[in-house]
Design a protein around this motif. Structure first.
Motif, PDB file in Angstrom:
ATOM      1  N   UNK A 120       0.820  -1.214   0.000  1.00 20.89           N
ATOM      2  CA  UNK A 120       0.000   0.000   0.000  1.00 20.89           C
ATOM      3  C   UNK A 120       0.853   1.263   0.000  1.00 20.89           C
ATOM      4  N   UNK A 121       2.065   1.189   0.564  1.00 20.55           N
ATOM      5  CA  UNK A 121       2.911   2.373   0.691  1.00 20.55           C
ATOM      6  C   UNK A 121       3.907   2.557  -0.448  1.00 20.55           C
ATOM      7  N   UNK A 122       4.060   1.567  -1.281  1.00 26.40           N
ATOM      8  CA  UNK A 122       5.145   1.591  -2.262  1.00 26.40           C
ATOM      9  C   UNK A 122       5.033   2.768  -3.237  1.00 26.40           C
ATOM     10  N   UNK A 163       9.219   4.441   3.414  1.00 25.57           N
ATOM     11  CA  UNK A 163       8.583   3.622   4.452  1.00 25.57           C
ATOM     12  C   UNK A 163       8.324   2.209   3.949  1.00 25.57           C
ATOM     13  N   UNK A 164       7.946   2.092   2.680  1.00 31.20           N
ATOM     14  CA  UNK A 164       7.708   0.764   2.110  1.00 31.20           C
ATOM     15  C   UNK A 164       8.975  -0.068   2.141  1.00 31.20           C
ATOM     16  N   UNK A 205       9.546  -1.290   5.588  1.00 31.90           N
ATOM     17  CA  UNK A 205       8.662  -2.416   5.903  1.00 31.90           C
ATOM     18  C   UNK A 205       9.154  -3.706   5.261  1.00 31.90           C
ATOM     19  N   UNK A 206       9.646  -3.598   4.027  1.00 29.85           N
ATOM     20  CA  UNK A 206      10.187  -4.777   3.345  1.00 29.85           C
ATOM     21  C   UNK A 206      11.415  -5.294   4.095  1.00 29.85           C
ATOM     22  N   UNK A 207      12.257  -4.362   4.589  1.00 37.12           N
ATOM     23  CA  UNK A 207      13.419  -4.789   5.367  1.00 37.12           C
ATOM     24  C   UNK A 207      13.012  -5.527   6.625  1.00 37.12           C
ATOM     25  N   UNK A 208      11.985  -4.988   7.330  1.00 39.64           N
ATOM     26  CA  UNK A 208      11.503  -5.686   8.518  1.00 39.64           C
ATOM     27  C   UNK A 208      10.877  -7.026   8.148  1.00 39.64           C
ATOM     28  N   UNK A 250       3.737  -1.541  14.925  1.00 40.37           N
ATOM     29  CA  UNK A 250       3.919  -1.373  13.483  1.00 40.37           C
ATOM     30  C   UNK A 250       2.638  -1.660  12.713  1.00 40.37           C
ATOM     31  N   UNK A 251       1.695  -2.363  13.355  1.00 40.23           N
ATOM     32  CA  UNK A 251       0.404  -2.659  12.730  1.00 40.23           C
ATOM     33  C   UNK A 251      -0.668  -1.675  13.160  1.00 40.23           C
ATOM     34  N   UNK A 252      -0.293  -0.624  13.887  1.00 33.35           N
ATOM     35  CA  UNK A 252      -1.246   0.408  14.262  1.00 33.35           C
ATOM     36  C   UNK A 252      -1.981   0.140  15.553  1.00 33.35           C
ATOM     37  N   UNK A 253      -1.508  -0.774  16.385  1.00 34.01           N
ATOM     38  CA  UNK A 253      -2.151  -1.087  17.658  1.00 34.01           C
ATOM     39  C   UNK A 253      -1.328  -0.457  18.776  1.00 34.01           C
ATOM     40  N   UNK A 254      -1.989   0.325  19.624  1.00 30.44           N
ATOM     41  CA  UNK A 254      -1.315   0.933  20.773  1.00 30.44           C
ATOM     42  C   UNK A 254      -1.118  -0.122  21.856  1.00 30.44           C
TER      43      UNK A 254
END
Length: 405
Positions: A204-206, A212-213, A216-219, A256-260
């Motif tokens: 979605x970010x690419x 940022x994409x 994320x790919x590195x992670x 990283x998935x948007x959960x606090x």
């Protein structure tokens, strides 16, 4: 096989003893050819019947015509006393004593051997034999009978030990299969979920945020490497896990998935088995939060309560209760049952049993697996909905009091 070798050895020794007594029967030829032939025929009948009885005994069973074969050996042993001089039964009763000890309960077999000794002693004492020969023949009855009984028991025990060894080997193989199945389900599930989430996010970010994409790919690559390492550890049977390390990874993955996320761990030193059980609970709980919930907040806490440590992993996004298991992957001990996973419906597991709330099926494979791990650490695992539309996964494990910091 060991039992076959023991059976052959015992059979050879019993046969050798029988042949030795047969040779002694040849002394009847000194009293005449007719007596000699009759004695040999009688002894061959006794040895043949004795062989049939012992062959079955060495195999742990009874001869097909039992107890007729035992009665036939009794008749063949004592009938010659009326046909031959000198007490022919003195040579054959040692073999009969072995048969009686093998096939009768030990107390009855021992009593029968005592009666045989009394009969032979009385018969020979009033015969032409010297006193020392009488004593010799009487003593051979219990000694030979006990030797035969010991050989049969030795063979049977060897066979039982061999069977027990085979059953233990099968149990060890099954246990290892269960371990591999459980570790794969619990361990790789989180990694594969993280890879899928990060892959979707990078996709979605690419276009709008390539930097940022790429991060994320590195992670994603790092998680894939960790999954490969986990797989190697599962194959080697080494699964040492740290609760603090697992919580750190869970926080990073959820954020990283948007959960606090809020994490509060008690300052407690845990036994290895207890710490690993709690670490697995964190991994399984986070996996289900990511897979099945719509959570925006998540808390991970541990607390010490009278010799036990309680872990609670709570989120605010339990999905609607559908009565089905969103985690259909079979886990160890789960069979083909279906039910809510820790993030999908009310369920509770204590030890290896489970109970589901109203409107739900059996607990999911993940919760069953956690219950097994908790039971091994002297505790329990439960999962239930909260009144605010969330879900709480809880695990309690034993902790030595002296281990508290």
């Amino acid at each position: 096989m060991v039992s076959s070798s023991a059976r052959r050895l015992s059979s050879a020794l019993i046969t050798a003893v029988s042949c030795a007594y047969t040779v002694i029967a040849l002394v009847y030829f000194l009293q005449g050819a007719l007596y000699g032939v009759l004695a040999v025929v009688v002894f061959l009948v006794v040895v043949a019947v004795h062989y049939v009885n012992m062959r079955a005994g060495l195999r742990g069973g009874r001869p097909p015509a039992f107890p007729l074969t035992v009665l036939l050996q009794v008749v063949a042993t004592y009938l010659p006393d009326f046909l031959l001089p000198g007490g022919m039964s003195a040579l054959t009763t040692p073999l009969l004593a072995g048969t009686l000890l093998v096939y009768l309960p030990l107390r009855w077999g021992g009593a029968a051997v005592g009666l045989i000794m009394l009969y032979e002693g009385t018969l020979l004492w009033f015969g032409p034999q010297a006193a020392h020969l009488t004593l010799f023949y009487v003593v051979t009855v219990p000694t030979t009978g006990t030797m035969i009984y010991a050989l049969v028991r030795f063979t049977r025990v060897t066979a039982e030990l061999e069977q027990a060894r085979a059953e233990l080997a099968d149990a060890a193989v099954l246990k290892e299969r269960v371990r591999i199945s459980r570790d794969l389900h619990d361990g790789l599930g989180r990694s594969l979920t993280a890879i899928a989430l990060k892959g979707d996010l990078a996709g979605r970010l690419i276009d709008r945020d390539p930097g940022t994409a790429r991060a994320e790919v590195g992670e994603l690559v790092q998680v894939a490497r960790e999954a490969a390492q986990d797989l190697r550890q599962v194959a080697r049977g080494y699964r040492a896990m740290s609760l603090a390390g697992e919580v750190d990874r869970a926080v990073a993955l959820l954020e990283s998935s948007g959960v606090s996320v809020q994490a509060h761990l008690a300052d407690v030193t845990l036994p290895t088995r207890s710490e690993e059980a709690l670490a697995w609970a964190v991994r399984e709980g986070v996996t289900n939060v990511l897979r099945h919930s719509r959570a925006t907040t998540c808390t991970i806490t541990t607390s010490l309560q009278e010799g036990t440590v309680r872990l609670e992993l709570a989120n605010d996004g339990a999905p609607p209760d559908s009565g089905t298991d969103p985690d259909p992957d079979p886990g160890p001990g789960a069979g083909t049952a279906s039910g809510p996973s820790p993030a999908s419906g009310p369920s509770a597991v204590s030890g290896s049993s489970a109970g589901a709330g109203a409107g739900t099926g059996a607990p999911g494979a993940g919760l069953v697996s956690l219950a097994e791990r908790a039971a091994q650490a002297g505790g329990t695992a439960t999962g239930s909905r909260t009144g605010q539309g969330g879900f709480v996964l809880a695990m309690e494990v034993a902790v030595r009091r002296e281990a508290v910091s």
